[in-house]
Design an enzyme around this catalytic site. Structure first.
Site, PDB file in Angstrom:
ATOM      1  N   ASN A 104      -4.880   6.523  -1.738  1.00 32.27           N
ATOM      2  CA  ASN A 104      -4.396   6.941  -0.394  1.00 32.27           C
ATOM      3  C   ASN A 104      -3.753   8.194  -0.237  1.00 32.27           C
ATOM      4  OD1 ASN A 104      -5.198   4.674   0.841  1.00 32.27           O
ATOM      5  ND2 ASN A 104      -3.507   3.266   0.242  1.00 32.27           N
ATOM      6  N   HIS A 161      -1.521  -2.905  -6.827  1.00 34.28           N
ATOM      7  CA  HIS A 161      -2.362  -2.602  -5.421  1.00 34.28           C
ATOM      8  C   HIS A 161      -3.803  -2.643  -5.671  1.00 34.28           C
ATOM      9  CE1 HIS A 161      -3.601   0.625  -2.347  1.00 34.28           C
ATOM     10  NE2 HIS A 161      -3.046  -0.352  -1.685  1.00 34.28           N
ATOM     11  N   SER A 205       0.757  -1.150   0.076  1.00 35.15           N
ATOM     12  CA  SER A 205      -0.010   0.117  -0.016  1.00 35.15           C
ATOM     13  C   SER A 205       0.822   1.328   0.027  1.00 35.15           C
ATOM     14  CB  SER A 205      -0.921  -0.086   1.137  1.00 35.15           C
ATOM     15  OG  SER A 205      -1.601  -0.975   1.411  1.00 35.15           O
ATOM     16  N   GLU A 223      -4.484  -0.239  -8.814  1.00 37.75           N
ATOM     17  CA  GLU A 223      -3.596   0.601  -9.033  1.00 37.75           C
ATOM     18  C   GLU A 223      -2.227   0.175  -9.561  1.00 37.75           C
ATOM     19  OE1 GLU A 223      -4.496   4.778  -6.132  1.00 37.75           O
ATOM     20  OE2 GLU A 223      -3.328   2.921  -5.244  1.00 37.75           O
TER      21      GLU A 223
HETATM   22  N1  LIG Z   1      -5.601  -4.902   4.457  1.00 36.91           N
HETATM   23  C1  LIG Z   1      -6.123  -3.868   3.220  1.00 36.91           C
HETATM   24  O1  LIG Z   1      -6.886  -3.324   3.202  1.00 36.91           O
HETATM   25  C2  LIG Z   1      -5.006  -3.696   2.392  1.00 36.91           C
HETATM   26  C3  LIG Z   1      -5.501  -3.325   1.048  1.00 36.91           C
HETATM   27  C4  LIG Z   1      -4.466  -3.114   0.139  1.00 36.91           C
HETATM   28  C5  LIG Z   1      -3.165  -3.548   0.212  1.00 36.91           C
HETATM   29  N2  LIG Z   1      -2.824  -4.260   1.434  1.00 36.91           N
HETATM   30  C6  LIG Z   1      -1.328  -4.900   1.376  1.00 36.91           C
HETATM   31  O2  LIG Z   1      -1.276  -6.232   1.342  1.00 36.91           O
HETATM   32  C7  LIG Z   1      -0.452  -6.640   1.874  1.00 36.91           C
HETATM   33  C8  LIG Z   1      -1.073  -8.007   2.867  1.00 36.91           C
HETATM   34  O3  LIG Z   1      -1.919  -7.332   3.552  1.00 36.91           O
HETATM   35  P1  LIG Z   1      -3.077  -8.083   4.241  1.00 36.91           P
HETATM   36  O4  LIG Z   1      -4.092  -7.000   5.073  1.00 36.91           O
HETATM   37  O5  LIG Z   1      -3.496  -9.055   3.528  1.00 36.91           O
HETATM   38  O6  LIG Z   1      -2.247  -8.828   5.665  1.00 36.91           O
HETATM   39  P2  LIG Z   1      -2.354 -10.015   6.399  1.00 36.91           P
HETATM   40  O7  LIG Z   1      -1.748  -9.777   7.547  1.00 36.91           O
HETATM   41  O8  LIG Z   1      -3.982 -10.446   6.624  1.00 36.91           O
HETATM   42  O9  LIG Z   1      -1.976 -11.248   5.617  1.00 36.91           O
HETATM   43  C9  LIG Z   1      -0.460 -11.346   5.391  1.00 36.91           C
HETATM   44  C10 LIG Z   1      -0.206 -12.935   5.355  1.00 36.91           C
HETATM   45  O10 LIG Z   1       1.253 -12.976   4.621  1.00 36.91           O
HETATM   46  C11 LIG Z   1       1.910 -14.098   5.362  1.00 36.91           C
HETATM   47  N3  LIG Z   1       3.025 -13.954   5.130  1.00 36.91           N
HETATM   48  C12 LIG Z   1       3.890 -13.383   5.897  1.00 36.91           C
HETATM   49  N4  LIG Z   1       5.366 -13.753   5.440  1.00 36.91           N
HETATM   50  C13 LIG Z   1       5.002 -14.604   4.283  1.00 36.91           C
HETATM   51  C14 LIG Z   1       5.888 -15.125   3.293  1.00 36.91           C
HETATM   52  N5  LIG Z   1       7.276 -14.969   3.569  1.00 36.91           N
HETATM   53  N6  LIG Z   1       5.346 -16.203   2.661  1.00 36.91           N
HETATM   54  C15 LIG Z   1       4.126 -16.343   2.560  1.00 36.91           C
HETATM   55  N7  LIG Z   1       3.208 -15.757   3.331  1.00 36.91           N
HETATM   56  C16 LIG Z   1       3.702 -14.947   4.310  1.00 36.91           C
HETATM   57  C17 LIG Z   1       1.369 -14.006   6.879  1.00 36.91           C
HETATM   58  O11 LIG Z   1       1.326 -15.434   7.435  1.00 36.91           O
HETATM   59  C18 LIG Z   1      -0.431 -13.611   6.469  1.00 36.91           C
HETATM   60  O12 LIG Z   1      -1.080 -14.646   6.564  1.00 36.91           O
HETATM   61  C19 LIG Z   1       0.356  -5.533   2.577  1.00 36.91           C
HETATM   62  O13 LIG Z   1       1.442  -5.094   1.931  1.00 36.91           O
HETATM   63  C20 LIG Z   1      -0.764  -4.686   2.639  1.00 36.91           C
HETATM   64  O14 LIG Z   1      -0.087  -3.278   2.992  1.00 36.91           O
HETATM   65  C21 LIG Z   1      -3.702  -4.320   2.469  1.00 36.91           C
END
Ligand SMILES: NC(=O)c1ccc[n+]([C@@H]2O[C@H](COP(=O)([O-])OP(=O)(O)OC[C@H]3O[C@@H](n4cnc5c(N)ncnc54)[C@H](O)[C@@H]3O)[C@@H](O)[C@H]2O)c1
Length: 286
Positions: A191, A141, A120, A153
């Site tokens: 954002n 994104h 993000s 994005e």
């Molecule tokens: N949550 C949102 O609203 C949102 C929106 C857009 C983008 N994002 C981005 O998406 C990404 C993930 O966010 P999320 O909310 O899904 O987080 P989350 O914590 O729900 O999920 C992340 C997952 O990645 C896993 N993980 C960590 N290291 C790993 C590896 N080396 N290999 C495989 N899996 C691994 C974790 O165990 C976890 O299950 C981040 O970069 C976040 O900024 C989030």
């Protein structure tokens, strides 16, 4: 280049949804997380989303079954790196962990494989620099929830090639999404635009101009928003919201992006919004 096989790294909130959208569009998908429990949790979320869709008549049972049939869940990075054309990374928002992952993937993946990060706020260019393929490195994104939000994005890094941009734009369209290309700048488009808006809502609250409820109600009833700014921050998580605000403020150093005190205080107190039961609002047991 045409993408046929996709590997999604991370099966959390975003990763499982991204894997589902790709599989529903007909792609073979490998979804990888760190433990059996985590990949199974991701799979379970996909199953539930699809079966709810079947009950509501939005998806046929056959489509739900074939979507699930196209997803291979694994804990093996080697398996995710093998026989793929595109890696979509959706692990935790931490630069060092993302760099470590991309270093390993760079070693394991065939040269043609494109790397896309769902970050993000972090720099695409900085992540790309630890790989030997900065021309085949790009941002993708997605918005939460990936199954429902239309926008993707597409931030391009310093050295992302035109071919990589074209491939990912084409893929986004095939997934039924709306792509918006931008450069690798903090907060990308959405954002960056929303940050001053959230901040101003918090300033209204701090100045006692209106209650949280009246601020949100006003934006919904008068501004055409589905959710008001403060309830949206509670929904995303105030800890996550603060981290994002800090990244943009630290990079751009303009007061309009500076985190507001009411947000900082709530986070210090451990009130992260919906997920902890308290933020700008108080929530019942859910
Ligand atoms: N949550 C949102 O609203 C949102 C929106 C857009 C983008 N994002 C981005 O998406 C990404 C993930 O966010 P999320 O909310 O899904 O987080 P989350 O914590 O729900 O999920 C992340 C997952 O990645 C896993 N993980 C960590 N290291 C790993 C590896 N080396 N290999 C495989 N899996 C691994 C974790 O165990 C976890 O299950 C981040 O970069 C976040 O900024 C989030």
């Amino acid at each position: 280049m045409t993408v046929e096989r996709i590997s999604v790294i991370g099966a959390g909130l975003m990763g499982h949804g991204i894997a589902q959208v790709c599989a529903q569009a007909g792609y073979q998908v490998v979804m990888r997380d760190l433990s059996e429990e985590l990949v199974n949790k991701g799979l379970e979320r996909i199953r539930k989303f699809l079966s709810d869709g079947v009950h509501k008549g939005k998806v046929s049972q056959a489509d739900a079954d074939s979507t699930l049939g196209r997803i291979l869940a694994t804990t093996s990075l080697e398996e995710a790196a093998r026989d793929t054309d595109l890696i979509i990374e959706a692990i935790v928002e931490d630069m060092e962990q993302k760099k470590q992952l991309f270093r390993e993937l760079d070693r394991l993946c065939a040269p043609h494989v494109i790397f896309a990060s769902n970050t993000s706020y972090l720099s695409i260019t900085e992540m790309a620099a630890v790989t030997g393929r900065p021309d085949r490195f790009i941002g993708m994104h997605w918005f939460n929830p990936p199954q429902l939000m239309r926008l993707i994005e597409i931030p391009r890094g310093q050295d992302t090639s035109e071919e990589t941009v074209a491939t990912i734009v084409e893929l986004a369209k095939r997934l039924g999404k709306v792509p918006a290309v931008c450069s690798d700048s903090p907060g990308f488009i959405v954002n960056r635009l929303l940050q001053p808006f959230y901040n101003e809502a918090m300033s209204l609250l701090e100045e006692g101009v209106a209650s949280a409820q009246d601020i949100d109600t006003a934006l919904k009833a008068g501004g055409g928003f589905r959710m008001g700014p403060l309830e949206l921050r509670d929904f995303v998580g105030l800890d996550t919201a603060l981290r994002g605000t800090e990244v943009i403020y630290n990079a751009l150093r303009h007061d309009k992006f500076k985190p507001r005190q009411c947000l900082i205080r709530l986070v210090k107190a451990g009130h992260y919004g919906r997920k902890t039961g308290r933020g700008f609002y108080t929530y019942g047991q859910e």
